[in-house]
Design a protein around this motif. Structure first.
Motif, PDB file in Angstrom:
ATOM      1  N   LYS A  21       6.631  -8.324  -9.158  1.00  0.00           N
ATOM      2  CA  LYS A  21       5.455  -9.160  -9.437  1.00  0.00           C
ATOM      3  C   LYS A  21       4.471  -9.186  -8.269  1.00  0.00           C
ATOM      4  O   LYS A  21       3.842 -10.185  -7.970  1.00  0.00           O
ATOM      5  CB  LYS A  21       5.865 -10.575  -9.839  1.00  0.00           C
ATOM      6  N   LYS A  22       4.327  -8.019  -7.627  1.00  0.00           N
ATOM      7  CA  LYS A  22       3.379  -7.857  -6.527  1.00  0.00           C
ATOM      8  C   LYS A  22       2.379  -6.789  -6.908  1.00  0.00           C
ATOM      9  O   LYS A  22       2.662  -5.895  -7.703  1.00  0.00           O
ATOM     10  CB  LYS A  22       4.098  -7.422  -5.248  1.00  0.00           C
ATOM     11  N   SER A  23       1.214  -6.872  -6.315  1.00  0.00           N
ATOM     12  CA  SER A  23       0.190  -5.862  -6.547  1.00  0.00           C
ATOM     13  C   SER A  23       0.392  -4.696  -5.596  1.00  0.00           C
ATOM     14  O   SER A  23       1.049  -4.808  -4.561  1.00  0.00           O
ATOM     15  CB  SER A  23      -1.196  -6.478  -6.369  1.00  0.00           C
ATOM     16  N   VAL A  24      -0.203  -3.574  -5.975  1.00  0.00           N
ATOM     17  CA  VAL A  24      -0.044  -2.344  -5.198  1.00  0.00           C
ATOM     18  C   VAL A  24      -1.383  -1.620  -5.100  1.00  0.00           C
ATOM     19  O   VAL A  24      -2.197  -1.679  -6.016  1.00  0.00           O
ATOM     20  CB  VAL A  24       1.047  -1.441  -5.830  1.00  0.00           C
ATOM     21  N   VAL A  25      -1.579  -0.979  -3.964  1.00  0.00           N
ATOM     22  CA  VAL A  25      -2.711  -0.072  -3.764  1.00  0.00           C
ATOM     23  C   VAL A  25      -2.088   1.301  -3.571  1.00  0.00           C
ATOM     24  O   VAL A  25      -1.193   1.461  -2.742  1.00  0.00           O
ATOM     25  CB  VAL A  25      -3.521  -0.442  -2.501  1.00  0.00           C
ATOM     26  N   THR A  26      -2.530   2.288  -4.341  1.00  0.00           N
ATOM     27  CA  THR A  26      -1.942   3.622  -4.219  1.00  0.00           C
ATOM     28  C   THR A  26      -3.016   4.678  -4.034  1.00  0.00           C
ATOM     29  O   THR A  26      -4.122   4.548  -4.553  1.00  0.00           O
ATOM     30  CB  THR A  26      -1.054   3.978  -5.429  1.00  0.00           C
ATOM     31  N   SER A  27      -2.650   5.700  -3.297  1.00  0.00           N
ATOM     32  CA  SER A  27      -3.532   6.855  -3.128  1.00  0.00           C
ATOM     33  C   SER A  27      -3.041   8.023  -3.970  1.00  0.00           C
ATOM     34  O   SER A  27      -3.615   9.105  -3.918  1.00  0.00           O
ATOM     35  CB  SER A  27      -3.575   7.265  -1.645  1.00  0.00           C
ATOM     36  N   VAL A  80       0.867  -1.168   0.000  1.00  0.00           N
ATOM     37  CA  VAL A  80       0.000   0.000   0.000  1.00  0.00           C
ATOM     38  C   VAL A  80       0.910   1.226   0.000  1.00  0.00           C
ATOM     39  O   VAL A  80       1.763   1.366   0.877  1.00  0.00           O
ATOM     40  CB  VAL A  80      -0.926   0.021   1.234  1.00  0.00           C
ATOM     41  N   ASP A  81       0.736   2.088  -0.993  1.00  0.00           N
ATOM     42  CA  ASP A  81       1.543   3.298  -1.114  1.00  0.00           C
ATOM     43  C   ASP A  81       0.674   4.508  -0.811  1.00  0.00           C
ATOM     44  O   ASP A  81      -0.289   4.776  -1.526  1.00  0.00           O
ATOM     45  CB  ASP A  81       2.106   3.413  -2.539  1.00  0.00           C
ATOM     46  N   THR A  82       1.002   5.220   0.264  1.00  0.00           N
ATOM     47  CA  THR A  82       0.273   6.450   0.592  1.00  0.00           C
ATOM     48  C   THR A  82       1.214   7.656   0.570  1.00  0.00           C
ATOM     49  O   THR A  82       0.901   8.685   1.164  1.00  0.00           O
ATOM     50  CB  THR A  82      -0.420   6.343   1.967  1.00  0.00           C
TER      51      THR A  82
END
Length: 134
Positions: free
Chosen positions: A94-100, A74-76
């Motif tokens: 090769k990983k998923s990311v959540v970004t704001s 998670v990138d904030t």
């Protein structure tokens, strides 16, 4: 139930809320996700006064991004250049990311989504139009 180890880069006010929510509401969130959600590691340049376990903290965001035990990052972060670098590295791992960081997606989204597809990863985000979240 599968376990998803989560890494968090950027402990600004949003990052702290995400971390606290994962810790305080982890059981309910895990049930909704049908996976055991575990906050594995957090990073920021400086650990501010917080209730977060200092054992979860590192001042080196690359320790989060490159940790082989972390499944999703998670990138904030607020910094456009730093966020783009972190997200690129996460996807290359090769990983998923959540970004704001909507500015980063507006600037580099095409490249990042292609990179995600190439690495069989996902980019998750939320957006705002005026005051409405979409």
């Amino acid at each position: 139930m599968k376990t998803l180890n989560i890494g968090l880069v950027g402990l600004n006010s949003l990052g702290y809320e995400v971390a606290n929510n994962l810790i305080q509401n982890g059981k309910a969130l895990s049930e909704q996700a049908n996976a055991n959600l575990v906050l594995k590691k957090t990073s920021d340049l400086v650990l501010k006064e917080t209730e977060l376990d200092s054992a979860l903290f590192t001042s080196d965001p690359l320790q989060v991004v490159n940790d082989p035990t972390i499944d999703i990052v998670v990138d904030t972060t607020d910094d456009l250049q730093a966020a783009e670098g972190f997200v690129t590295q996460v996807l290359n791992n090769k990983k998923s990311v959540v970004t704001s960081n909507s500015k980063m997606l507006a600037k580099s989204g095409n490249r990042l989504f292609k990179l995600a597809k190439q690495n069989k990863a996902n980019i998750y985000f939320s957006g705002k139009i005026g005051r409405a979240h979409v």
